[in-house]
Scaffold this motif. Structure first.
Motif, PDB file in Angstrom:
ATOM      1  N   THR A  79     -80.664  36.899  -2.983  1.00 15.84           N
ATOM      2  CA  THR A  79     -81.320  36.343  -3.954  1.00 15.84           C
ATOM      3  C   THR A  79     -81.566  34.945  -2.821  1.00 15.84           C
ATOM      4  O   THR A  79     -80.822  35.166  -1.937  1.00 15.84           O
ATOM      5  CB  THR A  79     -80.304  35.482  -4.700  1.00 15.84           C
ATOM      6  N   ARG A  80     -83.046  34.277  -2.766  1.00 16.05           N
ATOM      7  CA  ARG A  80     -83.564  32.959  -2.086  1.00 16.05           C
ATOM      8  C   ARG A  80     -83.894  31.916  -3.464  1.00 16.05           C
ATOM      9  O   ARG A  80     -84.351  32.236  -4.230  1.00 16.05           O
ATOM     10  CB  ARG A  80     -84.864  33.776  -1.635  1.00 16.05           C
ATOM     11  N   ILE A  81     -83.349  30.812  -2.564  1.00 15.97           N
ATOM     12  CA  ILE A  81     -82.901  29.722  -3.630  1.00 15.97           C
ATOM     13  C   ILE A  81     -84.069  28.855  -1.764  1.00 15.97           C
ATOM     14  O   ILE A  81     -83.615  28.338  -1.157  1.00 15.97           O
ATOM     15  CB  ILE A  81     -82.030  29.553  -4.326  1.00 15.97           C
ATOM     16  N   ASN A  82     -84.825  28.407  -3.071  1.00 19.77           N
ATOM     17  CA  ASN A  82     -86.433  26.902  -2.291  1.00 19.77           C
ATOM     18  C   ASN A  82     -86.415  28.222  -1.102  1.00 19.77           C
ATOM     19  O   ASN A  82     -85.510  26.783   0.170  1.00 19.77           O
ATOM     20  CB  ASN A  82     -84.776  26.131  -1.895  1.00 19.77           C
ATOM     21  N   SER A 121     -85.441  19.467  -3.907  1.00 17.49           N
ATOM     22  CA  SER A 121     -85.029  20.553  -4.277  1.00 17.49           C
ATOM     23  C   SER A 121     -84.711  20.984  -4.787  1.00 17.49           C
ATOM     24  O   SER A 121     -85.080  20.990  -5.986  1.00 17.49           O
ATOM     25  CB  SER A 121     -83.162  19.714  -3.201  1.00 17.49           C
ATOM     26  N   CYS A 122     -83.403  22.308  -5.126  1.00 20.46           N
ATOM     27  CA  CYS A 122     -83.245  22.894  -6.050  1.00 20.46           C
ATOM     28  C   CYS A 122     -81.986  22.627  -6.278  1.00 20.46           C
ATOM     29  O   CYS A 122     -81.387  22.173  -5.794  1.00 20.46           O
ATOM     30  CB  CYS A 122     -83.665  24.702  -6.219  1.00 20.46           C
ATOM     31  N   ARG A 123     -81.483  22.993  -7.744  1.00 20.65           N
ATOM     32  CA  ARG A 123     -80.658  22.392  -8.488  1.00 20.65           C
ATOM     33  C   ARG A 123     -79.790  23.960  -9.606  1.00 20.65           C
ATOM     34  O   ARG A 123     -80.291  23.938  -9.829  1.00 20.65           O
ATOM     35  CB  ARG A 123     -80.236  21.120  -9.354  1.00 20.65           C
ATOM     36  N   VAL A 136     -85.539  31.291  -6.287  1.00 25.00           N
ATOM     37  CA  VAL A 136     -85.784  30.164  -7.144  1.00 25.00           C
ATOM     38  C   VAL A 136     -86.871  29.347  -6.276  1.00 25.00           C
ATOM     39  O   VAL A 136     -86.378  28.984  -5.149  1.00 25.00           O
ATOM     40  CB  VAL A 136     -84.269  29.573  -7.511  1.00 25.00           C
ATOM     41  N   THR A 137     -87.358  29.319  -6.679  1.00 26.09           N
ATOM     42  CA  THR A 137     -88.918  28.298  -6.078  1.00 26.09           C
ATOM     43  C   THR A 137     -88.590  26.671  -5.792  1.00 26.09           C
ATOM     44  O   THR A 137     -87.636  25.936  -6.225  1.00 26.09           O
ATOM     45  CB  THR A 137     -90.091  28.598  -6.050  1.00 26.09           C
ATOM     46  N   ALA A 138     -88.982  25.946  -5.062  1.00 28.21           N
ATOM     47  CA  ALA A 138     -89.172  24.056  -5.142  1.00 28.21           C
ATOM     48  C   ALA A 138     -89.191  23.578  -5.562  1.00 28.21           C
ATOM     49  O   ALA A 138     -90.066  23.969  -6.915  1.00 28.21           O
ATOM     50  CB  ALA A 138     -90.350  24.035  -3.212  1.00 28.21           C
ATOM     51  N   GLY A 139     -88.145  22.595  -6.675  1.00 27.34           N
ATOM     52  CA  GLY A 139     -88.022  21.884  -7.051  1.00 27.34           C
ATOM     53  C   GLY A 139     -87.049  22.247  -8.213  1.00 27.34           C
ATOM     54  O   GLY A 139     -86.781  21.600  -9.207  1.00 27.34           O
TER      55      GLY A 139
END
Length: 215
Positions: A79-82, A121-123, A136-139
């Motif tokens: 998984t890749r987040i931001n 940022s991501c939440r 999960v792309t930015a923001g």
């Protein structure tokens, strides 16, 4: 704030034992991040300027930047987040316009651009399950209780307790009816302390009992 960042060596063949001290594989890279109690960071993971709260885990080769991860989250491998945005409004999107020193093009980097990146940022809410290979792309934010199918690309916010799949990720249904979701959000079991969890652990495995006693 960085909490308890140290290596634990190769994972043993016997079952893992988690504790208040985060468990971090020796191959993981963690920078300027916070990890809560009973957290588990698997092989090859990378965290930079992130927080991951109690009972959450990263399986293996998960990468996250500028991300807040809630409690009881299950994040699968790859998984890749931001992953970070590039300046599409400039003539070139290449690193050279903002990592200027790296290319010997300036004495300083483009701090304004990096501040812009950080502002997106991501939440990830509490009790979120993210499947294998999700981006999960930015923001973007993923609501509490949501499930994201393997290989999905999240480009928009996902509401609580939704199930989202595909590229781009789309909500196909919700895990429960609206009234049940409302009662679960109000009960907020993720805010229980350790004693409360231990005393009511069986209730987490039975929805009817949980709603009757805690919602």
């Amino acid at each position: 704030m960085l909490q308890y960042i140290e290596s634990f060596g190769d994972f043993p063949s016997h079952p893992k034992k988690l504790s208040e001290k985060p468990r971090i594989h020796e191959s993981a890279r963690i920078r300027e991040s916070y990890l809560g109690s009973y957290t588990d960071v698997g092989p090859g993971c990378s965290l930079r300027e992130c927080s991951m709260d109690d009972y959450s885990y990263l399986a293996s080769h998960v990468g996250a930047v500028w991300t807040e991860i809630g409690k009881f989250c299950s994040i699968a491998s790859q998984t890749r987040i931001n992953p970070g945005n590039h300046p599409t409004w400039r003539v070139t999107t290449n690193h050279c316009t903002y990592r200027r020193r790296q290319y010997n093009l300036d004495e300083v980097d483009d701090d304004e651009f990096f501040d812009w990146r950080k502002s997106h940022s991501c939440r990830i809410g509490h009790d979120v399950w993210i499947g294998h290979g999700v981006v999960v792309t930015a923001g973007c934010s993923i609501g509490t209780g949501a499930c994201i199918g393997a290989g999905a690309v999240v480009t928009k916010d996902i509401p609580p307790y939704a199930i989202a799949v595909g590229v781009p990720a789309k909500v196909i249904k919700f895990r429960f009816e609206k009234d049940v979701i409302s009662r679960l959000m109000e009960a907020a079991y993720w805010d229980w302390d350790r004693e409360m969890i231990e005393n009511n652990f069986a209730d987490l495995r039975d929805m009817d009992t949980f709603l009757e006693k805690h919602a």
